[in-house]
Design a protein around this motif. Structure first.
Motif, PDB file in Angstrom:
ATOM      1  N   TRP A 227       0.835  -1.211   0.000  1.00  0.00           N
ATOM      2  CA  TRP A 227       0.000   0.000   0.000  1.00  0.00           C
ATOM      3  C   TRP A 227       0.864   1.252   0.000  1.00  0.00           C
ATOM      4  CZ3 TRP A 227      -2.312   2.186   5.056  1.00  0.00           C
ATOM      5  CH2 TRP A 227      -3.064   3.333   4.784  1.00  0.00           C
ATOM      6  N   SER A 228       1.893   1.252   0.854  1.00  0.00           N
ATOM      7  CA  SER A 228       2.778   2.406   0.935  1.00  0.00           C
ATOM      8  C   SER A 228       3.488   2.628  -0.396  1.00  0.00           C
ATOM      9  CB  SER A 228       3.798   2.193   2.058  1.00  0.00           C
ATOM     10  OG  SER A 228       4.680   3.286   2.159  1.00  0.00           O
ATOM     11  N   ALA A 229       3.875   1.543  -1.064  1.00  0.00           N
ATOM     12  CA  ALA A 229       4.541   1.673  -2.358  1.00  0.00           C
ATOM     13  C   ALA A 229       3.593   2.224  -3.416  1.00  0.00           C
ATOM     14  CB  ALA A 229       5.095   0.313  -2.791  1.00  0.00           C
ATOM     15  N   LEU A 230       2.376   1.705  -3.440  1.00  0.00           N
ATOM     16  CA  LEU A 230       1.405   2.179  -4.437  1.00  0.00           C
ATOM     17  C   LEU A 230       1.038   3.641  -4.203  1.00  0.00           C
ATOM     18  CD1 LEU A 230      -0.967  -0.929  -4.655  1.00  0.00           C
ATOM     19  CD2 LEU A 230       0.811  -0.227  -6.264  1.00  0.00           C
ATOM     20  N   ALA A 231       1.128   4.094  -2.967  1.00  0.00           N
ATOM     21  CA  ALA A 231       0.839   5.504  -2.674  1.00  0.00           C
ATOM     22  C   ALA A 231       1.910   6.429  -3.233  1.00  0.00           C
ATOM     23  CB  ALA A 231       0.705   5.705  -1.170  1.00  0.00           C
ATOM     24  N   ASN A 232       3.030   5.859  -3.718  1.00  0.00           N
ATOM     25  CA  ASN A 232       4.083   6.664  -4.343  1.00  0.00           C
ATOM     26  C   ASN A 232       4.109   6.533  -5.862  1.00  0.00           C
ATOM     27  OD1 ASN A 232       5.816   6.278  -1.427  1.00  0.00           O
ATOM     28  ND2 ASN A 232       5.930   8.253  -2.464  1.00  0.00           N
ATOM     29  N   VAL A 233       3.162   5.779  -6.419  1.00  0.00           N
ATOM     30  CA  VAL A 233       3.097   5.682  -7.879  1.00  0.00           C
ATOM     31  C   VAL A 233       2.821   7.073  -8.452  1.00  0.00           C
ATOM     32  CG1 VAL A 233       1.790   4.755  -9.827  1.00  0.00           C
ATOM     33  CG2 VAL A 233       2.365   3.275  -7.890  1.00  0.00           C
ATOM     34  N   PRO A 234       3.662   7.574  -9.371  1.00  0.00           N
ATOM     35  CA  PRO A 234       3.519   8.965  -9.829  1.00  0.00           C
ATOM     36  C   PRO A 234       2.480   9.175 -10.926  1.00  0.00           C
ATOM     37  CG  PRO A 234       5.457   7.964 -10.812  1.00  0.00           C
ATOM     38  CD  PRO A 234       4.880   6.928  -9.884  1.00  0.00           C
ATOM     39  N   THR A 235       1.501   8.302 -11.009  1.00  0.00           N
ATOM     40  CA  THR A 235       0.439   8.437 -12.007  1.00  0.00           C
ATOM     41  C   THR A 235      -0.878   8.698 -11.296  1.00  0.00           C
ATOM     42  OG1 THR A 235       1.593   6.841 -13.426  1.00  0.00           O
ATOM     43  CG2 THR A 235      -0.693   7.362 -13.980  1.00  0.00           C
ATOM     44  N   GLN A 236      -1.478   9.847 -11.544  1.00  0.00           N
ATOM     45  CA  GLN A 236      -2.685  10.244 -10.817  1.00  0.00           C
ATOM     46  C   GLN A 236      -3.837   9.268 -11.020  1.00  0.00           C
ATOM     47  OE1 GLN A 236      -2.875  13.017  -8.802  1.00  0.00           O
ATOM     48  NE2 GLN A 236      -4.932  12.400  -8.184  1.00  0.00           N
ATOM     49  N   THR A 237      -3.996   8.738 -12.226  1.00  0.00           N
ATOM     50  CA  THR A 237      -5.120   7.824 -12.490  1.00  0.00           C
ATOM     51  C   THR A 237      -4.991   6.516 -11.724  1.00  0.00           C
ATOM     52  OG1 THR A 237      -3.934   6.988 -14.442  1.00  0.00           O
ATOM     53  CG2 THR A 237      -5.538   8.763 -14.785  1.00  0.00           C
ATOM     54  N   CYS A 238      -3.764   6.124 -11.393  1.00  0.00           N
ATOM     55  CA  CYS A 238      -3.538   4.878 -10.665  1.00  0.00           C
ATOM     56  C   CYS A 238      -3.261   5.106  -9.193  1.00  0.00           C
ATOM     57  CB  CYS A 238      -2.365   4.107 -11.285  1.00  0.00           C
ATOM     58  SG  CYS A 238      -2.582   3.719 -13.022  1.00  0.00           S
ATOM     59  N   ASN A 239      -3.220   6.355  -8.777  1.00  0.00           N
ATOM     60  CA  ASN A 239      -2.900   6.681  -7.389  1.00  0.00           C
ATOM     61  C   ASN A 239      -3.750   7.860  -6.935  1.00  0.00           C
ATOM     62  OD1 ASN A 239      -1.793   7.159  -4.893  1.00  0.00           O
ATOM     63  ND2 ASN A 239       0.199   7.832  -5.648  1.00  0.00           N
ATOM     64  N   PRO A 240      -4.933   7.588  -6.381  1.00  0.00           N
ATOM     65  CA  PRO A 240      -5.814   8.684  -5.952  1.00  0.00           C
ATOM     66  C   PRO A 240      -5.270   9.481  -4.779  1.00  0.00           C
ATOM     67  CG  PRO A 240      -6.676   6.577  -5.208  1.00  0.00           C
ATOM     68  CD  PRO A 240      -5.513   6.263  -6.116  1.00  0.00           C
ATOM     69  N   THR A 241      -4.259   8.957  -4.079  1.00  0.00           N
ATOM     70  CA  THR A 241      -3.686   9.672  -2.933  1.00  0.00           C
ATOM     71  C   THR A 241      -2.429  10.437  -3.311  1.00  0.00           C
ATOM     72  OG1 THR A 241      -2.427   7.692  -2.286  1.00  0.00           O
ATOM     73  CG2 THR A 241      -4.603   7.976  -1.308  1.00  0.00           C
ATOM     74  N   LEU A 242      -2.131  10.530  -4.611  1.00  0.00           N
ATOM     75  CA  LEU A 242      -0.938  11.251  -5.035  1.00  0.00           C
ATOM     76  C   LEU A 242      -1.044  12.712  -4.629  1.00  0.00           C
ATOM     77  CD1 LEU A 242       1.729  11.092  -6.667  1.00  0.00           C
ATOM     78  CD2 LEU A 242       0.411  11.809  -8.664  1.00  0.00           C
ATOM     79  N   LEU A 243       0.017  13.217  -4.007  1.00  0.00           N
ATOM     80  CA  LEU A 243       0.059  14.608  -3.555  1.00  0.00           C
ATOM     81  C   LEU A 243       0.861  15.429  -4.548  1.00  0.00           C
ATOM     82  CD1 LEU A 243       0.880  13.892   0.185  1.00  0.00           C
ATOM     83  CD2 LEU A 243      -1.353  14.085  -0.878  1.00  0.00           C
ATOM     84  N   VAL A 244       0.315  16.559  -4.973  1.00  0.00           N
ATOM     85  CA  VAL A 244       0.988  17.411  -5.950  1.00  0.00           C
ATOM     86  C   VAL A 244       1.082  18.821  -5.409  1.00  0.00           C
ATOM     87  CG1 VAL A 244       0.971  18.321  -8.286  1.00  0.00           C
ATOM     88  CG2 VAL A 244       0.162  16.000  -7.856  1.00  0.00           C
ATOM     89  N   ARG A 245       2.297  19.367  -5.389  1.00  0.00           N
ATOM     90  CA  ARG A 245       2.498  20.752  -4.969  1.00  0.00           C
ATOM     91  C   ARG A 245       3.450  21.413  -5.952  1.00  0.00           C
ATOM     92  NH1 ARG A 245      -1.269  20.209  -2.502  1.00  0.00           N
ATOM     93  NH2 ARG A 245      -1.764  20.599  -0.330  1.00  0.00           N
ATOM     94  N   ASN A 246       3.091  22.595  -6.422  1.00  0.00           N
ATOM     95  CA  ASN A 246       4.012  23.313  -7.287  1.00  0.00           C
ATOM     96  C   ASN A 246       4.702  24.413  -6.508  1.00  0.00           C
ATOM     97  OD1 ASN A 246       2.224  25.414  -7.079  1.00  0.00           O
ATOM     98  ND2 ASN A 246       1.316  25.122  -9.104  1.00  0.00           N
ATOM     99  N   SER A 247       5.520  25.177  -7.161  1.00  0.00           N
ATOM    100  CA  SER A 247       6.364  26.151  -6.464  1.00  0.00           C
ATOM    101  C   SER A 247       5.597  27.329  -5.905  1.00  0.00           C
ATOM    102  CB  SER A 247       7.456  26.663  -7.421  1.00  0.00           C
ATOM    103  OG  SER A 247       6.858  27.289  -8.545  1.00  0.00           O
ATOM    104  N   THR A 248       4.337  27.484  -6.223  1.00  0.00           N
ATOM    105  CA  THR A 248       3.552  28.584  -5.668  1.00  0.00           C
ATOM    106  C   THR A 248       2.699  28.136  -4.503  1.00  0.00           C
ATOM    107  OG1 THR A 248       1.749  28.188  -7.235  1.00  0.00           O
ATOM    108  CG2 THR A 248       3.470  29.729  -7.902  1.00  0.00           C
ATOM    109  N   GLY A 249       2.839  26.842  -4.130  1.00  0.00           N
ATOM    110  CA  GLY A 249       2.117  26.357  -2.967  1.00  0.00           C
ATOM    111  C   GLY A 249       0.736  25.878  -3.274  1.00  0.00           C
ATOM    112  N   SER A 250       0.306  25.846  -4.518  1.00  0.00           N
ATOM    113  CA  SER A 250      -1.016  25.366  -4.876  1.00  0.00           C
ATOM    114  C   SER A 250      -0.902  24.142  -5.749  1.00  0.00           C
ATOM    115  CB  SER A 250      -1.799  26.449  -5.622  1.00  0.00           C
ATOM    116  OG  SER A 250      -1.128  26.783  -6.815  1.00  0.00           O
ATOM    117  N   ALA A 251      -2.011  23.446  -5.905  1.00  0.00           N
ATOM    118  CA  ALA A 251      -1.989  22.290  -6.770  1.00  0.00           C
ATOM    119  C   ALA A 251      -1.934  22.730  -8.208  1.00  0.00           C
ATOM    120  CB  ALA A 251      -3.239  21.427  -6.534  1.00  0.00           C
ATOM    121  N   THR A 252      -1.450  21.829  -9.058  1.00  0.00           N
ATOM    122  CA  THR A 252      -1.408  22.157 -10.468  1.00  0.00           C
ATOM    123  C   THR A 252      -2.819  22.271 -11.004  1.00  0.00           C
ATOM    124  OG1 THR A 252      -1.308  19.821 -11.017  1.00  0.00           O
ATOM    125  CG2 THR A 252       0.785  20.980 -10.791  1.00  0.00           C
ATOM    126  N   ALA A 253      -2.940  22.801 -12.170  1.00  0.00           N
ATOM    127  CA  ALA A 253      -4.253  23.146 -12.704  1.00  0.00           C
ATOM    128  C   ALA A 253      -5.183  21.954 -12.808  1.00  0.00           C
ATOM    129  CB  ALA A 253      -4.078  23.791 -14.076  1.00  0.00           C
TER     130      ALA A 253
END
Length: 396
Positions: A227-253
């Motif tokens: 589970w912990s490994a799958l939570a690091n999969v860098p594909t949003q469609t396969c990982n609903p818990t993927l966290l995304v932060r850009n340099s302005t502190g907000s999520a990407t579009a």
């Protein structure tokens, strides 16, 4: 991740934020506001690791309390605290540059080694637990103890099966997400094989205390690692818990706003605390584990304690004159690995991408965790078959 006042002060540090995006001397003018927590955790992790590495080197080959360095290990707490504070302050003045990228790899290697140590402790705990309950069943009220054994084993397996179903539901799709499907299936099959091996007649003859309780606990932990490994999969469609932060502190579009910590990180910290408590309050029932973890107490210590009890006096005494109770260097190396593991857990194993604008989850984190789960399963398998492979050795 950071108190506003602390964040304001960190912005003032030269090279910590302003100029931290410099690549080969070219300033990229990256707003690192959302990266401050990530950078701060890395510098704290570096300071802790450097501190424990320093003492691991200092304590090499300390054999007894007669060595002057033993006094440093067991005392001088105020001065050691000052050294730690000094290293920590200095770490925050390290210019970023390639530091974050390079230190990420140190964190990955250290975390992998620490996960293996956790697996050793977990396997030892599972064997000790089973032996204790079977011993109690043999001494009296056998039905009650066997019923408790069956109930706990059933709970562990039921939880594991439910978790596997949830992993298939949330981390795979009917079309695509092949990696997730393969990893879940492989670990599920390996756990089934190990559970079957643990109750084979030859294994039972060689190790009467071996059984499904240990296998169920190892299965549950393996599913957690998956589970912990799958939570690091860098594909949003396969990982609903993927966290995304850009340099302005907000999520990407295209990404919804998410919280920074995910559930696997919290569970990982809880397991870390439990393992730390387990190794702190007891020595293993297995001499091999004591030898590996270097936690066997010296005979001198036992004798000194007995003498103090017989005399009826309650006072401090030196129980390491003839030999230390544990290996000081190995102790500090374990703390070094623990510091790296906590650092990676607090940052979710994320790192800035090549553009220095987005914190991403690399595939490396996925494979390190999966490989650690396979290493743990192989280690548990070895504890089962070792008495058959090496019949001349004593594994009692």
């Amino acid at each position: 991740m950071i108190i506003p006042g602390v964040e304001k002060e960190l912005h003032k540090l030269p090279g910590f934020c302003e100029g931290s995006g410099s690549v080969l001397g070219v300033q990229t003018h990256v707003n690192c506001g959302s990266f401050l927590g990530h950078k701060a955790v890395y510098r704290m992790g570096f300071a802790m690791a450097a501190f424990f590495f320093l003492f691991a080197v200092i304590m090499v080959c300390v054999r007894s309390s007669k060595d002057p360095r033993a006094a440093v290990q067991n005392g001088f707490w105020f001065f050691k605290f000052l050294v730690l504070v000094g290293i920590t302050v200095g770490a925050f003045y390290i210019p970023d540059g390639a530091f974050t990228s390079v230190w990420f790899y140190f964190g990955v290697v250290g975390s992998f080694l620490f996960i293996l140590i956790q697996l050793v402790l977990l396997i030892d705990f599972a064997h000790s637990w089973s032996q204790l309950w079977l011993r109690n069943a043999g001494e009296g009220n056998a039905k009650g103890w066997y019923a408790a054994l069956c109930i706990v084993t059933f709970i562990f397996y039921a939880t594991s099966i439910a978790a596997i179903v949830l992993l298939y539901v949330y981390y795979t799709k009917p079309e695509g997400c092949t990696e997730g499907k393969v990893l879940i299936s492989i670990n599920f099959i390996l756990c089934l094989i190990l559970s079957a091996v643990s109750i084979l007649p030859k294994i039972q003859d060689a190790q009467p205390h071996s059984g499904l309780l240990q296998a169920s606990l190892i299965t549950l932990y393996t599913i957690y690692i998956t589970w912990s490994a799958l939570a690091n999969v860098p594909t949003q469609t396969c990982n609903p818990t993927l966290l995304v932060r850009n340099s302005t502190g907000s999520a990407t579009a295209t990404q919804p706003l998410t919280t920074w910590w995910d559930a696997p990180s919290i569970v990982g910290l809880i397991i870390f605390i439990l393992c730390t408590l387990f190794i702190s309050v007891r020595s293993s029932d297995h001499p091999q584990v004591n030898k590996l973890m270097l936690t066997e107490e010296s005979a001198a210590g036992a004798g000194g304690e007995a003498a103090a009890v017989e005399s009826g006096l309650h006072r401090a005494y030196d129980n390491e004159q003839d030999g230390v109770s544990y290996n000081y260097t190995f102790f500090h190396l374990c703390l070094l690995l623990a510091a790296l593991y906590i650092m990676m857990t607090l940052t979710n194993w994320y790192r800035p991408d090549e553009s220095l604008r987005v914190l991403t989850s690399p595939w490396m984190a996925v494979w390190v965790k999966i490989c650690s789960s396979w290493a743990g399963l192989l280690l548990y398998l070895w504890t089962l078959v070792a008495p058959l492979v090496l019949p001349d050795r004593d594994f009692s």
